[in-house]
Scaffold this motif. Structure first.
Motif, PDB file in Angstrom:
ATOM      1  N   PRO A  12       0.727  -1.213   0.149  1.00 18.54           N
ATOM      2  CA  PRO A  12       0.029   0.006   0.033  1.00 18.54           C
ATOM      3  C   PRO A  12       0.795   1.206  -0.066  1.00 18.54           C
ATOM      4  N   ARG A  13       1.984   1.329   0.504  1.00 22.36           N
ATOM      5  CA  ARG A  13       2.942   2.445   0.655  1.00 22.36           C
ATOM      6  C   ARG A  13       3.652   2.770  -0.835  1.00 22.36           C
ATOM      7  N   LEU A  14       3.707   1.758  -1.602  1.00 16.30           N
ATOM      8  CA  LEU A  14       4.326   1.795  -2.761  1.00 16.30           C
ATOM      9  C   LEU A  14       3.283   2.088  -3.966  1.00 16.30           C
ATOM     10  N   LYS A  15       1.930   2.159  -3.714  1.00 18.60           N
ATOM     11  CA  LYS A  15       0.718   2.102  -4.740  1.00 18.60           C
ATOM     12  C   LYS A  15       0.794   3.360  -5.430  1.00 18.60           C
ATOM     13  N   ASP A  16       1.098   4.608  -4.802  1.00 20.17           N
ATOM     14  CA  ASP A  16       1.089   5.939  -5.419  1.00 20.17           C
ATOM     15  C   ASP A  16       2.402   5.975  -6.296  1.00 20.17           C
ATOM     16  N   MET A  17       3.327   5.509  -6.199  1.00 15.55           N
ATOM     17  CA  MET A  17       4.599   5.250  -6.998  1.00 15.55           C
ATOM     18  C   MET A  17       4.192   4.872  -8.277  1.00 15.55           C
ATOM     19  N   PHE A  18       3.628   3.558  -8.251  1.00 14.12           N
ATOM     20  CA  PHE A  18       3.400   3.005  -9.391  1.00 14.12           C
ATOM     21  C   PHE A  18       2.265   3.769 -10.391  1.00 14.12           C
ATOM     22  N   ILE A  19       1.446   4.497  -9.499  1.00 11.28           N
ATOM     23  CA  ILE A  19       0.466   5.184 -10.529  1.00 11.28           C
ATOM     24  C   ILE A  19       0.763   6.482 -10.936  1.00 11.28           C
ATOM     25  N   GLN A  20       1.951   6.870 -10.281  1.00 15.27           N
ATOM     26  CA  GLN A  20       2.452   8.094 -10.785  1.00 15.27           C
ATOM     27  C   GLN A  20       3.504   7.913 -12.022  1.00 15.27           C
ATOM     28  N   ALA A  21       4.006   6.663 -12.126  1.00 13.60           N
ATOM     29  CA  ALA A  21       4.749   5.965 -13.217  1.00 13.60           C
ATOM     30  C   ALA A  21       3.859   5.553 -14.277  1.00 13.60           C
ATOM     31  N   ASN A  22       2.516   5.598 -14.151  1.00 14.13           N
ATOM     32  CA  ASN A  22       1.587   5.047 -15.137  1.00 14.13           C
ATOM     33  C   ASN A  22       1.389   3.588 -15.264  1.00 14.13           C
ATOM     34  N   VAL A  23       1.916   2.782 -14.380  1.00 16.10           N
ATOM     35  CA  VAL A  23       1.891   1.658 -14.257  1.00 16.10           C
ATOM     36  C   VAL A  23       0.661   0.946 -13.239  1.00 16.10           C
ATOM     37  N   PHE A  24      -0.589   1.305 -14.030  1.00 13.70           N
ATOM     38  CA  PHE A  24      -1.827   1.127 -13.554  1.00 13.70           C
ATOM     39  C   PHE A  24      -2.978   0.597 -14.289  1.00 13.70           C
ATOM     40  N   GLY A  25      -3.996   0.182 -13.567  1.00 18.04           N
ATOM     41  CA  GLY A  25      -5.058  -0.183 -14.557  1.00 18.04           C
ATOM     42  C   GLY A  25      -6.494   0.138 -13.764  1.00 18.04           C
ATOM     43  N   ILE A  26      -7.443  -0.029 -14.418  1.00 22.77           N
ATOM     44  CA  ILE A  26      -8.914   0.217 -13.881  1.00 22.77           C
ATOM     45  C   ILE A  26      -9.703  -1.152 -13.598  1.00 22.77           C
TER      46      ILE A  26
END
Length: 239
Positions: A24-38
């Protein structure tokens, strides 16, 4: 054997706790790097970080690297009556970790670069080469135990020679892609990996309890216990 297993178990529990807090602490880091989905199974259009398996894999490697000297403490400290260091077992452990590192690289590259299927089929084959080479040097047994239904025709076992290594390389390709093909369904990919790992651990423990405590079963536990710890932490968030 039991002291290294106890230490491995403690490290696995620590890996579970640390991984569960890191995700959970690294969640925002991956989202900011555009490594995310819906998440398509939820009404809310919330961004979900992808490739979080790299977090669990990194923690698995950290624990495994810390554990490397533990099974060999007696010859290292000179407390064992054995005069020689078990180089064969040491090379097996290192080659296994090398193959795992290759597969981690493949998994992360696939999430970031969306690799084509021909690449996914090719890289696991190369990743299995260190294991196959060590197996060739240390054992080189190419005999396969045959199923009961065909034993009247070919006997109890069959030596298939070089085809054994081709089969093992193809098995590595099949296993990795059989898991990966279910990616994207909440908890299913990591969940089936967890079930397979737990089933193998149960098998290893039964074999050891029945007096068949050879090096293979303890080696399997050394690899799988940290894997179960880190994978369970991922499943808690992924499900």
């Amino acid at each position: 054997m039991f002291l290294p297993l106890a230490i491995n178990t403690v490290l696995s529990v620590i890996a579970l706790v640390v991984t569960n807090r890191l995700i959970p602490r690294l969640k925002d880091m991956f989202i900011q790097a555009n490594v995310f989905g819906i998440d398509m199974s939820k009404k809310e259009r919330i961004k979900i970080p992808e490739s979080m398996g790299v977090v669990t894999a990194s923690m698995f490697l950290v624990v495994s690297f810390l554990f490397i000297p533990v099974p060999f403490m007696e010859p290292i400290l000179g407390t064992s009556k054995a005069a020689h260091f078990p180089h064969n077992e040491f090379v097996e452990l290192i080659s296994a970790l090398l193959s795992i590192c290759c597969m981690i690289l493949l998994g992360f590259a696939d999430d970031v670069l969306d690799l084509r299927w021909r690449i996914k089929l090719l890289l696991p084959t190369f990743a299995s080469l260190p294991l196959l080479m060590v197996y060739y040097v240390n054992f080189n047994s190419t005999t396969v135990i045959m199923p009961n239904i065909v034993r009247p025709f070919v006997g109890d076992s069959l030596d298939i020679g070089f085809l054994y290594y081709i089969y093992m390389g193809m098995l590595a390709v099949f296993c990795t892609n059989a898991i990966n093909i279910l990616a994207g369904i909440n908890g299913l990919e990591v969940g089936q990996s967890l079930i397979i790992a737990v089933s193998i651990v149960i098998f290893n423990c039964l074999e050891i309890f029945m007096g068949r405590s050879d090096q293979g079963h303890s080696f399997s536990l050394y690899m799988l216990l940290p894997y179960i710890g880190t994978t369970y932490a991922l499943w808690l968030h992924n499900k």
